[in-house]
Scaffold this motif. Structure first.
Motif, PDB file in Angstrom:
ATOM      1  N   LEU A   1      -4.067 -18.136  -6.013  1.00 11.91           N
ATOM      2  CA  LEU A   1      -5.316 -17.740  -7.351  1.00 11.91           C
ATOM      3  C   LEU A   1      -5.519 -16.062  -7.524  1.00 11.91           C
ATOM      4  O   LEU A   1      -5.456 -16.687  -7.953  1.00 11.91           O
ATOM      5  CB  LEU A   1      -6.961 -18.395  -6.158  1.00 11.91           C
ATOM      6  N   GLY A   2      -5.386 -15.088  -6.366  1.00  9.77           N
ATOM      7  CA  GLY A   2      -5.360 -14.022  -7.133  1.00  9.77           C
ATOM      8  C   GLY A   2      -4.785 -13.245  -8.118  1.00  9.77           C
ATOM      9  O   GLY A   2      -5.276 -13.013  -9.231  1.00  9.77           O
ATOM     10  N   VAL A   3      -2.987 -13.967  -7.572  1.00 11.36           N
ATOM     11  CA  VAL A   3      -2.443 -13.246  -8.657  1.00 11.36           C
ATOM     12  C   VAL A   3      -2.150 -13.595 -10.122  1.00 11.36           C
ATOM     13  O   VAL A   3      -2.429 -13.054 -10.935  1.00 11.36           O
ATOM     14  CB  VAL A   3      -0.558 -13.200  -8.398  1.00 11.36           C
ATOM     15  N   PRO A   4      -2.565 -14.875 -10.265  1.00  6.16           N
ATOM     16  CA  PRO A   4      -2.759 -15.774 -11.824  1.00  6.16           C
ATOM     17  C   PRO A   4      -4.210 -14.651 -12.046  1.00  6.16           C
ATOM     18  O   PRO A   4      -4.441 -15.200 -13.547  1.00  6.16           O
ATOM     19  CB  PRO A   4      -2.900 -17.213 -11.375  1.00  6.16           C
ATOM     20  N   THR A   5      -5.486 -15.100 -11.482  1.00  3.86           N
ATOM     21  CA  THR A   5      -6.171 -14.953 -11.571  1.00  3.86           C
ATOM     22  C   THR A   5      -6.313 -12.644 -12.674  1.00  3.86           C
ATOM     23  O   THR A   5      -6.804 -12.906 -13.599  1.00  3.86           O
ATOM     24  CB  THR A   5      -7.825 -14.309 -11.025  1.00  3.86           C
ATOM     25  N   LEU A   6      -5.459 -12.247 -11.459  1.00  2.00           N
ATOM     26  CA  LEU A   6      -5.541 -10.489 -12.296  1.00  2.00           C
ATOM     27  C   LEU A   6      -4.744 -10.609 -13.166  1.00  2.00           C
ATOM     28  O   LEU A   6      -5.205  -9.786 -14.352  1.00  2.00           O
ATOM     29  CB  LEU A   6      -5.569  -9.752 -11.416  1.00  2.00           C
ATOM     30  N   THR A   7      -3.720 -11.856 -13.575  1.00  2.00           N
ATOM     31  CA  THR A   7      -2.867 -11.389 -14.448  1.00  2.00           C
ATOM     32  C   THR A   7      -3.465 -11.934 -16.055  1.00  2.00           C
ATOM     33  O   THR A   7      -3.198 -11.418 -17.293  1.00  2.00           O
ATOM     34  CB  THR A   7      -1.632 -12.047 -14.457  1.00  2.00           C
ATOM     35  N   LEU A   8      -4.318 -12.926 -15.898  1.00  2.00           N
ATOM     36  CA  LEU A   8      -4.749 -13.251 -16.589  1.00  2.00           C
ATOM     37  C   LEU A   8      -5.907 -12.882 -17.780  1.00  2.00           C
ATOM     38  O   LEU A   8      -6.484 -12.821 -18.742  1.00  2.00           O
ATOM     39  CB  LEU A   8      -6.168 -14.295 -16.424  1.00  2.00           C
ATOM     40  N   PHE A   9      -6.460 -11.181 -16.693  1.00  2.00           N
ATOM     41  CA  PHE A   9      -7.267 -10.200 -17.214  1.00  2.00           C
ATOM     42  C   PHE A   9      -5.996  -9.411 -17.612  1.00  2.00           C
ATOM     43  O   PHE A   9      -6.325  -7.495 -17.057  1.00  2.00           O
ATOM     44  CB  PHE A   9      -8.234 -10.014 -16.493  1.00  2.00           C
ATOM     45  N   ASN A  10      -4.928  -9.362 -18.166  1.00  2.00           N
ATOM     46  CA  ASN A  10      -4.253  -8.585 -18.338  1.00  2.00           C
ATOM     47  C   ASN A  10      -4.129  -7.449 -17.347  1.00  2.00           C
ATOM     48  O   ASN A  10      -3.752  -5.957 -17.456  1.00  2.00           O
ATOM     49  CB  ASN A  10      -4.939  -7.562 -19.359  1.00  2.00           C
ATOM     50  N   TYR A  11      -4.234  -7.363 -16.552  1.00  2.00           N
ATOM     51  CA  TYR A  11      -3.796  -6.833 -14.845  1.00  2.00           C
ATOM     52  C   TYR A  11      -2.214  -6.513 -14.438  1.00  2.00           C
ATOM     53  O   TYR A  11      -1.774  -7.654 -14.508  1.00  2.00           O
ATOM     54  CB  TYR A  11      -3.866  -6.946 -13.375  1.00  2.00           C
ATOM     55  N   PRO A  12      -1.164  -5.519 -14.327  1.00  5.43           N
ATOM     56  CA  PRO A  12      -0.251  -5.467 -14.219  1.00  5.43           C
ATOM     57  C   PRO A  12       0.231  -5.789 -13.102  1.00  5.43           C
ATOM     58  O   PRO A  12       0.087  -6.079 -12.354  1.00  5.43           O
ATOM     59  CB  PRO A  12       0.040  -3.632 -13.823  1.00  5.43           C
ATOM     60  N   ILE A  13       1.833  -6.536 -13.347  1.00  5.46           N
ATOM     61  CA  ILE A  13       1.604  -7.690 -12.457  1.00  5.46           C
ATOM     62  C   ILE A  13       2.027  -7.026 -10.623  1.00  5.46           C
ATOM     63  O   ILE A  13       1.426  -7.337  -9.714  1.00  5.46           O
ATOM     64  CB  ILE A  13       3.339  -8.443 -12.695  1.00  5.46           C
ATOM     65  N   ARG A  14       2.727  -5.482 -10.255  1.00  4.12           N
ATOM     66  CA  ARG A  14       2.991  -5.295  -9.595  1.00  4.12           C
ATOM     67  C   ARG A  14       1.809  -4.489  -8.710  1.00  4.12           C
ATOM     68  O   ARG A  14       1.632  -5.350  -7.411  1.00  4.12           O
ATOM     69  CB  ARG A  14       3.829  -4.162  -9.760  1.00  4.12           C
ATOM     70  N   LYS A  15       0.538  -4.267  -9.717  1.00  8.14           N
ATOM     71  CA  LYS A  15      -1.007  -4.316  -8.565  1.00  8.14           C
ATOM     72  C   LYS A  15      -1.158  -5.380  -8.076  1.00  8.14           C
ATOM     73  O   LYS A  15      -2.419  -5.608  -7.752  1.00  8.14           O
ATOM     74  CB  LYS A  15      -1.470  -3.103  -9.916  1.00  8.14           C
ATOM     75  N   ALA A  16      -1.133  -6.351  -9.209  1.00 12.34           N
ATOM     76  CA  ALA A  16      -1.937  -7.580  -8.448  1.00 12.34           C
ATOM     77  C   ALA A  16      -1.576  -8.372  -7.721  1.00 12.34           C
ATOM     78  O   ALA A  16      -1.924  -8.595  -6.808  1.00 12.34           O
ATOM     79  CB  ALA A  16      -1.428  -8.523  -9.780  1.00 12.34           C
ATOM     80  N   VAL A  17       0.405  -8.028  -7.363  1.00 16.09           N
ATOM     81  CA  VAL A  17       0.939  -8.716  -5.946  1.00 16.09           C
ATOM     82  C   VAL A  17       0.462  -7.972  -4.830  1.00 16.09           C
ATOM     83  O   VAL A  17       0.074  -8.498  -3.893  1.00 16.09           O
ATOM     84  CB  VAL A  17       1.866  -8.849  -6.334  1.00 16.09           C
ATOM     85  N   GLY A  18       0.509  -6.489  -5.183  1.00 19.68           N
ATOM     86  CA  GLY A  18      -0.681  -5.686  -4.354  1.00 19.68           C
ATOM     87  C   GLY A  18      -1.546  -6.241  -3.953  1.00 19.68           C
ATOM     88  O   GLY A  18      -1.507  -5.919  -2.646  1.00 19.68           O
TER      89      GLY A  18
ATOM     90  N   TYR B   1       0.488  -1.050   0.217  1.00 17.46           N
ATOM     91  CA  TYR B   1       0.002   0.303  -0.088  1.00 17.46           C
ATOM     92  C   TYR B   1       1.098   1.281  -0.109  1.00 17.46           C
ATOM     93  O   TYR B   1       0.460   2.023  -0.721  1.00 17.46           O
ATOM     94  CB  TYR B   1      -0.944   0.220   0.894  1.00 17.46           C
ATOM     95  N   ASN B   2       1.701   1.446   1.420  1.00 12.02           N
ATOM     96  CA  ASN B   2       2.637   2.272   0.711  1.00 12.02           C
ATOM     97  C   ASN B   2       3.555   3.066  -0.271  1.00 12.02           C
ATOM     98  O   ASN B   2       4.228   3.525  -0.341  1.00 12.02           O
ATOM     99  CB  ASN B   2       4.096   1.984   1.976  1.00 12.02           C
ATOM    100  N   ARG B   3       3.850   1.304  -1.133  1.00 12.54           N
ATOM    101  CA  ARG B   3       4.164   1.707  -2.441  1.00 12.54           C
ATOM    102  C   ARG B   3       3.363   2.207  -3.443  1.00 12.54           C
ATOM    103  O   ARG B   3       3.932   1.661  -5.048  1.00 12.54           O
ATOM    104  CB  ARG B   3       4.773  -0.031  -2.796  1.00 12.54           C
ATOM    105  N   GLY B   4       1.854   2.160  -3.433  1.00 12.33           N
ATOM    106  CA  GLY B   4       0.954   2.422  -4.101  1.00 12.33           C
ATOM    107  C   GLY B   4       0.466   1.470  -5.366  1.00 12.33           C
ATOM    108  O   GLY B   4       0.353   1.438  -6.305  1.00 12.33           O
ATOM    109  N   SER B   5       1.059  -0.164  -4.915  1.00 11.34           N
ATOM    110  CA  SER B   5       0.959  -1.504  -5.740  1.00 11.34           C
ATOM    111  C   SER B   5      -0.772  -1.974  -5.141  1.00 11.34           C
ATOM    112  O   SER B   5      -0.917  -3.334  -5.222  1.00 11.34           O
ATOM    113  CB  SER B   5       2.167  -2.358  -5.185  1.00 11.34           C
ATOM    114  N   VAL B   6      -1.829  -1.389  -4.106  1.00 12.24           N
ATOM    115  CA  VAL B   6      -3.410  -1.873  -4.310  1.00 12.24           C
ATOM    116  C   VAL B   6      -3.719  -0.706  -4.746  1.00 12.24           C
ATOM    117  O   VAL B   6      -4.167   0.060  -4.113  1.00 12.24           O
ATOM    118  CB  VAL B   6      -3.140  -1.821  -2.235  1.00 12.24           C
ATOM    119  N   ASP B   7      -4.983  -1.452  -5.762  1.00 14.79           N
ATOM    120  CA  ASP B   7      -5.652  -1.518  -6.175  1.00 14.79           C
ATOM    121  C   ASP B   7      -7.403  -1.622  -4.659  1.00 14.79           C
ATOM    122  O   ASP B   7      -7.986  -1.622  -4.954  1.00 14.79           O
ATOM    123  CB  ASP B   7      -6.174  -2.291  -7.142  1.00 14.79           C
TER     124      ASP B   7
END
Length: 275
Positions: A171-188, A80-86
């Motif tokens: 499960l969250g990261v593969p799902t989000l990246t499957l829909f073209n989500y930026p990896i850093r945002k997906a991880v955060g 969150y502090n790095r701005g990578s949480v949507d």
């Protein structure tokens, strides 16, 4: 392990400390964390200690969820502090994930240990296959689908994750990246999802395990307190060592190692249930 003798407590504490060390090294080495490592290690540790098979997997899952309360809070805050949480996505998605968690926890609480082990084994195999077969950068669509598919995805992530004792990353990261989500945002964002999973998941593990027979010493329902207090510092201590090793190894080989680890673990758990 039915009494509180010094020997039984020492064996349990030693095994759980080893679990934290192994989980920390693997997490640092492979860039993963949480229950996807802790649950299978706990499963084999508890098996070796002859914990009742009827509750063995329930305790592994519940204890793992409790550790995510601590590790997930730290991880989510850092992202969150790095701005990578949507935050906008979480505002629209949290309730579907939470309903999935509550539903999954209720199902898990009434499942046999073998069935719960089977769930972990099958999903671990699917995650392994995704890592081995999916090409880097490939996506199913340019963005997340609209309602109600988006809510259904959140429901499934929450429900399956809590049944496996894992956070949001697996499960969250593969799902989000499957829909073209930026990896850093997906991880955060997945780190924050881990908290949505862990809080109700831990509480319901305590509730469903309250008074269960054959629990390891010092357990609060299906949450083993010795595991909770030993795994977190041990894994935190060991993770830098794994990260140091990782810098000396080809990243593609690390991904292969983890995928094979998950695949082997999944197959072994399925075999244990079927035989």
């Amino acid at each position: 392990m039915e009494d509180l003798s010094f020997v039984s407590l020492a064996l349990l504490a030693g095994a759980l400390l080893a679990t934290g060390l192994v989980a920390g090294i693997i997490a640092g080495l492979l860039g993963v964390g949480g229950g996807i490592v802790i649950v299978p290690v706990l499963y084999y540790m508890f098996t070796a200690l002859k914990i009742d098979p009827a509750i063995l997997m329930h305790v592994a899952v519940g204890t793992s969820l409790a550790t995510i309360l601590a590790t997930g809070t730290s991880s989510a805050r850092a992202h969150y502090n790095r701005g990578s949480v949507d935050i906008d996505l979480l505002k629209r998605w949290w309730w579907a994930i939470a309903i999935g968690v509550i539903s999954g926890a209720m199902i898990a609480g009434n499942m046999s240990g073998g069935a719960l082990t089977l769930v972990f084994g099958v999903v671990a195999l699917l995650v392994s296959a995704n890592m081995l077969l999916r090409k880097e950068g490939s996506a199913l669509a340019d963005k997340l689908p609209g309602s109600p598919i988006k809510e259904l995805l959140g429901f499934l992530i929450g429900g399956i994750s809590v049944m496996m004792g894992i956070g949001g990353g697996t499960l969250g990261v593969p799902t989000l990246t499957l829909f073209n989500y930026p990896i850093r945002k997906a991880v955060g964002t997945a780190a924050a999802i881990g908290l949505i999973i862990a809080v109700p998941g831990t509480l319901m593990s305590i509730f469903f395990g309250w008074g269960a027979e054959g629990l390891p010493p010092l357990s609060l329902g299906y949450v083993n307190l010795i595991g909770f207090f030993l795994i977190i510092p041990a894994s935190t201590f060991a993770a830098p060592l794994g990260a140091k090793i990782a810098h000396a190894i080809d990243p593609s080989k690390l991904k292969l190692i983890f995928a094979l680890f998950l695949g082997f673990t999944g197959l072994r758990m399925i075999y244990d249930v079927m035989m």
